[in-house]
Design an enzyme around this catalytic site. Sequence first.
Site, short mmCIF file in Angstrom:
data_model
loop_
_atom_site.label_atom_id
_atom_site.label_comp_id
_atom_site.label_asym_id
_atom_site.label_seq_id
_atom_site.Cartn_x
_atom_site.Cartn_y
_atom_site.Cartn_z
N GLN A 37 0.79 -1.22 0.00
CA GLN A 37 0.00 0.00 0.00
C GLN A 37 0.83 1.28 0.00
OE1 GLN A 37 -2.60 -1.82 3.32
NE2 GLN A 37 -3.91 -0.32 2.35
N HIS A 57 -3.00 -4.77 -12.59
CA HIS A 57 -2.56 -4.56 -13.97
C HIS A 57 -3.54 -5.20 -14.95
CE1 HIS A 57 1.81 -4.05 -12.35
NE2 HIS A 57 1.10 -2.95 -12.29
N ASP A 70 1.63 0.82 -8.19
CA ASP A 70 2.99 0.80 -8.77
C ASP A 70 3.93 1.78 -8.06
OD1 ASP A 70 1.82 -0.94 -10.49
OD2 ASP A 70 2.13 0.26 -12.31
N HIS A 140 1.25 -9.24 4.42
CA HIS A 140 0.06 -8.38 4.41
C HIS A 140 -0.59 -8.47 3.02
CE1 HIS A 140 -1.79 -4.75 6.60
NE2 HIS A 140 -2.47 -4.82 5.47
N ASN A 185 -1.51 -10.84 8.15
CA ASN A 185 -2.50 -9.81 8.45
C ASN A 185 -3.89 -10.19 7.99
OD1 ASN A 185 -3.23 -6.91 9.09
ND2 ASN A 185 -3.88 -7.03 6.96
N GLU A 186 -4.87 -10.01 8.87
CA GLU A 186 -6.29 -10.13 8.54
C GLU A 186 -6.59 -11.29 7.59
OE1 GLU A 186 -8.36 -6.61 7.40
OE2 GLU A 186 -7.92 -5.58 9.26
N ASN A 326 -7.25 -6.15 14.86
CA ASN A 326 -7.67 -4.95 14.14
C ASN A 326 -9.17 -4.78 14.32
OD1 ASN A 326 -5.07 -4.95 13.19
ND2 ASN A 326 -5.60 -5.39 11.05
C1 NOJ Z 1 -7.25 -3.48 7.13
C2 NOJ Z 1 -6.05 -3.80 6.31
O1 NOJ Z 1 -5.13 -4.52 7.08
C3 NOJ Z 1 -5.39 -2.59 5.70
O2 NOJ Z 1 -4.54 -3.03 4.71
C4 NOJ Z 1 -6.45 -1.64 5.17
O3 NOJ Z 1 -5.90 -0.59 4.47
C5 NOJ Z 1 -7.27 -1.15 6.35
N1 NOJ Z 1 -7.98 -2.29 6.87
C6 NOJ Z 1 -8.28 -0.06 6.03
O4 NOJ Z 1 -9.28 -0.47 5.18
#
Ligand code: NOJ
Length: 491
Positions: A37, A57, A70, A140, A185-186, A326
């Site tokens: 990100q 892409h 990118d 992630h 992550n998540e 989170n």
């Molecule tokens: C959770 C995600 O881990 C993160 O990548 C995302 O940007 C945020 N939520 C906000 O939506």
Amino acid sequence: MMRPLIVLSCLLSVSLAWNSNYFPDNFKFGAATAAQQVEGAWDEDGKTETIWDKFVHQNPDRIGDRSSPDIASDSYHKYKEDIALAKAIGLDHYRMSIAWTRILPTGFADKINQAGVAYYKKLFAEMKANGIEPMVTLHHWDLPQSLQDSYGGWLNETITDLFADYARVCFELFKDDVKIWLTINEPKNLCHSGYGTGGGAPGVRGSGVNEYICARNIVLGHAKAYHIYDQEFRAQNNGRVSIVIDTDWYEPNTNSGEDVEAAERVLQFNFGLYGNPVYKGNWPEVIINRVGNRSSLEGLETSRLPAFTDEEIQFIRGTYDFMAVNYYSSNMVEAKPDADIGDPNFDSDISATTYRESSWPTCNGTHIVDTPWGLRSFLNWLKTTYGDIEIVITENGRSDKTGVLEDDHRVTYIQGHLSACLDAIFTDGINLTGYTVWSLIDTWEWSGGVSIAMGLNRVNFSDPERTRTPRKSATWLTEVIKNRCLEDTCS
Ligand code: NOJ
């Protein structure tokens, strides 16, 4: 430094039904981002394609504003500015992630890309020089495309070993730099959007089947990485490892048994699917039963939920040093009759109606509602469900579409959630030791592109320099951290 009000509370053994305005000394503040990100430099210095690089892409229209990651926030080149911004706020930690494809361009641990290693070494050195603790996510969502192509990514059990190999490489390379590791992550979003609905990369559809296969591999991959750390690195590195699990809060619409049960069920399918194996050792009972029953009604010989063996249960149970969670938003839940038997579907397995009250504050129709009470309920649910375990909030923050610098709505959101943290600590006796804002700077927000702003610091995505500017929320948080107290409650 012990604050006077806290001393008083300890000396008098005042009951926990008493609040303090001050954050305890052991409470840490941070902010987060993730490689895909913010880094950009998607094919620079030996980095190879991730599943999100390819997804974007190939399908630019799947991203709201057709932007790509990118260049993103160009943190690959501007990391020093990011750390200066973190330092200016006074953050204790910066949660960021390592791009698997920057370290291992083939996806396998056969060849280490020294340019990628050098980047993270510089980033960690910069953090160290500025007194900021790295909190490092290994994965992630940015799986090497090569591993999706050759193995089907998180649907193939081989990935658990490949992930463990990658984790070992990172533990070894950065053992002098990092003490807080987050494996994945998540997973809910990774498994549900990536392999269930196909709304996110790699865009595979297979709801009601793939989420469970993916969940199993995530849990096993995480546990393998955890044990590698435990056996090969813990003694010398003396750090801590966890997995980041997320959920919204789900509040029953009424006190009726059906609604309460439905809300609990939604929490179990969203959070417990990952949390229960890691914290307790197996899938939640409710998921075993529901998916098992529905599978047999569908005429299947075995459950769509693949079982863990007894050995696996022993292996995965307790693979955490703290809980990393989170939380962003809440929903109401109403019971509804079980969905008809038909094609397997994750939502049909849950069978509940969820909705958000129109009165709950949101910004420009973006995906987050400001319901801090839900955070407090969630923290209490964690304690009731899994026991008195140390908790660190690894993401929480507010989205908007305007990107304004005077982001009072973000100040209100963070203030409300930090206040909920204080209530959870002092009134509810929750062992909460950290809070991390998403995000340090504006990021490329997946399918929301760069049009969704969440940063304490603005990034001007129209400017090739990706200029960063602190928002009001950054200035406000600086004061909170300095005073260790929420502005309007400091005495
Ligand atoms: C959770 C995600 O881990 C993160 O990548 C995302 O940007 C945020 N939520 C906000 O939506």
